[in-house]
Scaffold this motif. Structure first.
Motif, short mmCIF file in Angstrom:
data_model
loop_
_atom_site.label_atom_id
_atom_site.label_comp_id
_atom_site.label_asym_id
_atom_site.label_seq_id
_atom_site.Cartn_x
_atom_site.Cartn_y
_atom_site.Cartn_z
N PRO A 1 0.83 -1.20 0.00
CA PRO A 1 0.00 0.00 0.00
C PRO A 1 0.87 1.25 0.00
O PRO A 1 1.94 1.28 0.60
N ALA B 1 -2.60 5.91 2.83
CA ALA B 1 -3.57 5.51 3.85
C ALA B 1 -4.10 6.73 4.59
O ALA B 1 -3.38 7.69 4.84
N LEU C 1 0.92 8.56 4.95
CA LEU C 1 -0.17 8.42 5.91
C LEU C 1 -0.72 9.80 6.24
O LEU C 1 0.04 10.72 6.54
N GLU D 1 -6.03 3.12 1.48
CA GLU D 1 -6.59 2.30 2.54
C GLU D 1 -7.09 3.22 3.65
O GLU D 1 -6.61 4.33 3.80
N VAL E 1 -7.27 3.18 7.66
CA VAL E 1 -6.68 2.48 8.79
C VAL E 1 -7.30 3.03 10.07
O VAL E 1 -7.31 4.24 10.29
N TRP F 1 -0.01 -1.47 8.82
CA TRP F 1 0.08 -0.71 7.57
C TRP F 1 1.52 -0.32 7.27
O TRP F 1 1.99 -0.48 6.14
N ARG G 1 3.48 -3.37 6.00
CA ARG G 1 3.15 -3.71 4.61
C ARG G 1 3.65 -2.66 3.63
O ARG G 1 4.11 -2.97 2.55
N ALA G 2 3.59 -1.37 4.03
CA ALA G 2 4.02 -0.29 3.15
C ALA G 2 5.52 -0.31 2.91
O ALA G 2 5.99 0.13 1.86
#
Length: 174
Positions: free
Chosen positions: A4, A7, A130, A150, A152, A162, A165-166
């Motif tokens: 991702p 977010a 973010l 996304e 979150v 997050w 994964r990012a």
């Protein structure tokens, strides 16, 4: 594997997400983070609230609101201060941070101002970004980001997930 890139950190009205973000970032001492965290609101000697942000790279604190007087009902955000901060953040992106944290996504960004150019520059460079989003601005966020972001929840474990994964190697998911 896709990762991702964008977010929204959804927080409740009256709950500042910044202390939680700071605590999560402290668990990642080697992480190169650019961006801003909003400081706690402090009451001034007028009817307005003074907002400040802390630059995550330099530690410097900057005011982002202006005192328009006790009778003012307009937006107190200081567009000049935001433009100056945006310029500094754009320079910080040249250093290739691992992650960008915007202090908020709100009406200014939805209208093309505020820190929107920083957000878009980070995305073009593949830097995971973010942005905390207040519930009253979630519609503006969804209109802006569509299915590209996304959402979150404002919980440490969700933010940790997050970030993990990012930062994984792999193709960017936009």
């Amino acid at each position: 594997m896709t990762r991702p890139l964008l977010a929204a950190l959804l927080f409740d009205d009256g709950t500042a997400p910044d202390p939680m973000i700071a605590a999560v970032l402290e668990r990642h001492p080697g992480l190169r983070v650019a961006g801003l965290l909003q400081s706690p609101v402090r009451e001034g000697d007028c009817d307005c609230r003074d907002l400040t942000v802390r630059n995550l790279q330099t530690g410097e604190v900057h005011a982002i609101t202006q005192n328009l007087g006790s009778q003012s009902r307009g937006c107190r955000l200081d567009g000049g201060a935001l433009a100056e901060l945006a310029g500094g953040l754009l320079q910080a992106l040249d250093e290739g941070p691992d992650l960008l944290i915007l202090n908020r996504f709100g009406k200014s960004e939805a209208e093309g101002g505020g820190l929107r150019q920083v957000l878009e520059a980070a995305l073009l460079r593949g830097i995971p970004t973010l942005a905390p989003v207040n519930p009253r601005h979630i519609g503006l966020w969804r209109d802006y980001a569509g299915d590209l972001a996304e959402e979150v929840p404002c919980q440490p474990e969700a933010l940790e997930n997050w970030i993990s994964r990012a930062l994984e190697p792999g193709e960017i998911c936009l």
